[in-house]
Design a protein around this motif. Structure first.
Motif, mmCIF file in Angstrom:
data_model
loop_
_atom_site.group_PDB
_atom_site.id
_atom_site.type_symbol
_atom_site.label_atom_id
_atom_site.label_comp_id
_atom_site.label_asym_id
_atom_site.label_seq_id
_atom_site.Cartn_x
_atom_site.Cartn_y
_atom_site.Cartn_z
ATOM 1 N N ILE A 18 -11.667 7.925 -5.958
ATOM 2 C CA ILE A 18 -10.327 8.485 -6.067
ATOM 3 C C ILE A 18 -10.233 9.082 -7.472
ATOM 4 O O ILE A 18 -10.268 8.346 -8.468
ATOM 5 N N LEU A 35 -12.423 3.955 -2.691
ATOM 6 C CA LEU A 35 -12.166 3.477 -1.340
ATOM 7 C C LEU A 35 -13.501 3.014 -0.778
ATOM 8 O O LEU A 35 -14.527 3.667 -1.002
ATOM 9 N N GLU A 39 -12.104 1.971 4.866
ATOM 10 C CA GLU A 39 -10.730 1.904 4.380
ATOM 11 C C GLU A 39 -9.994 3.205 4.689
ATOM 12 O O GLU A 39 -10.588 4.276 4.731
ATOM 13 N N ASP A 40 -8.691 3.081 4.878
ATOM 14 C CA ASP A 40 -7.858 4.235 5.190
ATOM 15 C C ASP A 40 -7.341 4.902 3.923
ATOM 16 O O ASP A 40 -7.291 4.284 2.850
ATOM 17 N N PHE A 41 -6.949 6.172 4.074
ATOM 18 C CA PHE A 41 -6.381 6.968 2.995
ATOM 19 C C PHE A 41 -5.303 7.844 3.625
ATOM 20 O O PHE A 41 -5.556 8.525 4.620
ATOM 21 N N GLN A 54 -2.848 8.657 -0.966
ATOM 22 C CA GLN A 54 -2.693 7.296 -1.462
ATOM 23 C C GLN A 54 -3.487 6.309 -0.614
ATOM 24 O O GLN A 54 -3.537 6.425 0.611
ATOM 25 N N SER A 55 -4.052 5.330 -1.288
ATOM 26 C CA SER A 55 -4.730 4.230 -0.613
ATOM 27 C C SER A 55 -3.700 3.181 -0.222
ATOM 28 O O SER A 55 -3.020 2.639 -1.097
ATOM 29 N N HIS A 57 -4.374 0.334 0.665
ATOM 30 C CA HIS A 57 -4.935 -0.949 0.238
ATOM 31 C C HIS A 57 -4.355 -1.388 -1.111
ATOM 32 O O HIS A 57 -3.912 -2.515 -1.268
#
Length: 185
Positions: A18, A35, A39-41, A54-55, A57
């Motif tokens: 990121i 990330l 993992e999602d973004f 934005q993460s 997480h």
């Protein structure tokens, strides 16, 4: 810049940096966080070859290379996570084959049902991984001692903004990873 307000992407490579700024010529902004695989973004807009968003997480915001993300489909169900400090991904279920890549602790992936062969399981779109290095996502509901988890990552190189234990982590990632494995969301 084109709008992608709140479009959900998922990391399909071992990790995605990121950045504080997208690429401008040959220069790209510093990597502030990472990330992990699976993992999602949440994307807000496209800026050249980068997606700003934005993460969910850890709420880090910044620019992620578009090539490291894929759109989340309804059929993209993650089933397992890497529960060793890191593990290798093989092109076939054979430890003698040359590894394709390395993934880090807490990376998430989709294991193909009934794929266990010679101690390996097949991860969709990735390759073969040692079965004993993975655990079902449900295991994240089991409490694990934070300190014991942090000690498992002892010897991992320091990398500013790093969260991929296969490449290096920083101090906040050590805390995040240990707490996440311990069941703290």
């Amino acid at each position: 810049m084109s709008s992608m307000l709140h479009k959900r992407f998922r990391v399909h490579v071992p990790h995605a940096d990121i950045h504080e700024q997208p690429r401008r010529g040959k220069t790209v902004g510093n990597a502030e966080s990472q990330l992990l695989l699976g993992e999602d973004f949440i994307a807000r807009y496209l800026d050249g070859d980068f997606v700003y968003g934005q993460s969910p997480h850890d709420n880090y915001e910044g620019y992620v290379p578009l090539e490291s993300l894929k759109t989340v489909q309804g059929s993209d169900v993650l089933t397992h996570f890497c529960d060793s400090a890191s593990t290798l991904v093989y092109p076939q279920p054979d430890i003698r084959s040359r590894p394709k890549e390395k993934i880090g602790f807490m990376s998430r992936l989709a294991v193909c049902e009934h794929s266990l062969k010679d101690g390996f399981v097949l991860a969709a779109g990735l390759g073969w991984l040692p079965h004993d290095h993975l655990k079902p996502l449900e295991a994240l509901n089991e409490k694990e001692n934070f300190v014991d988890t942090a000690l498992r990552l002892k010897g991992t190189p320091y990398r500013y903004g790093g969260r991929n234990s296969a490449m290096g982590i920083d101090c906040s990632a050590l805390v995040q990873l240990a707490l996440a494995r311990g069941g703290v969301r």
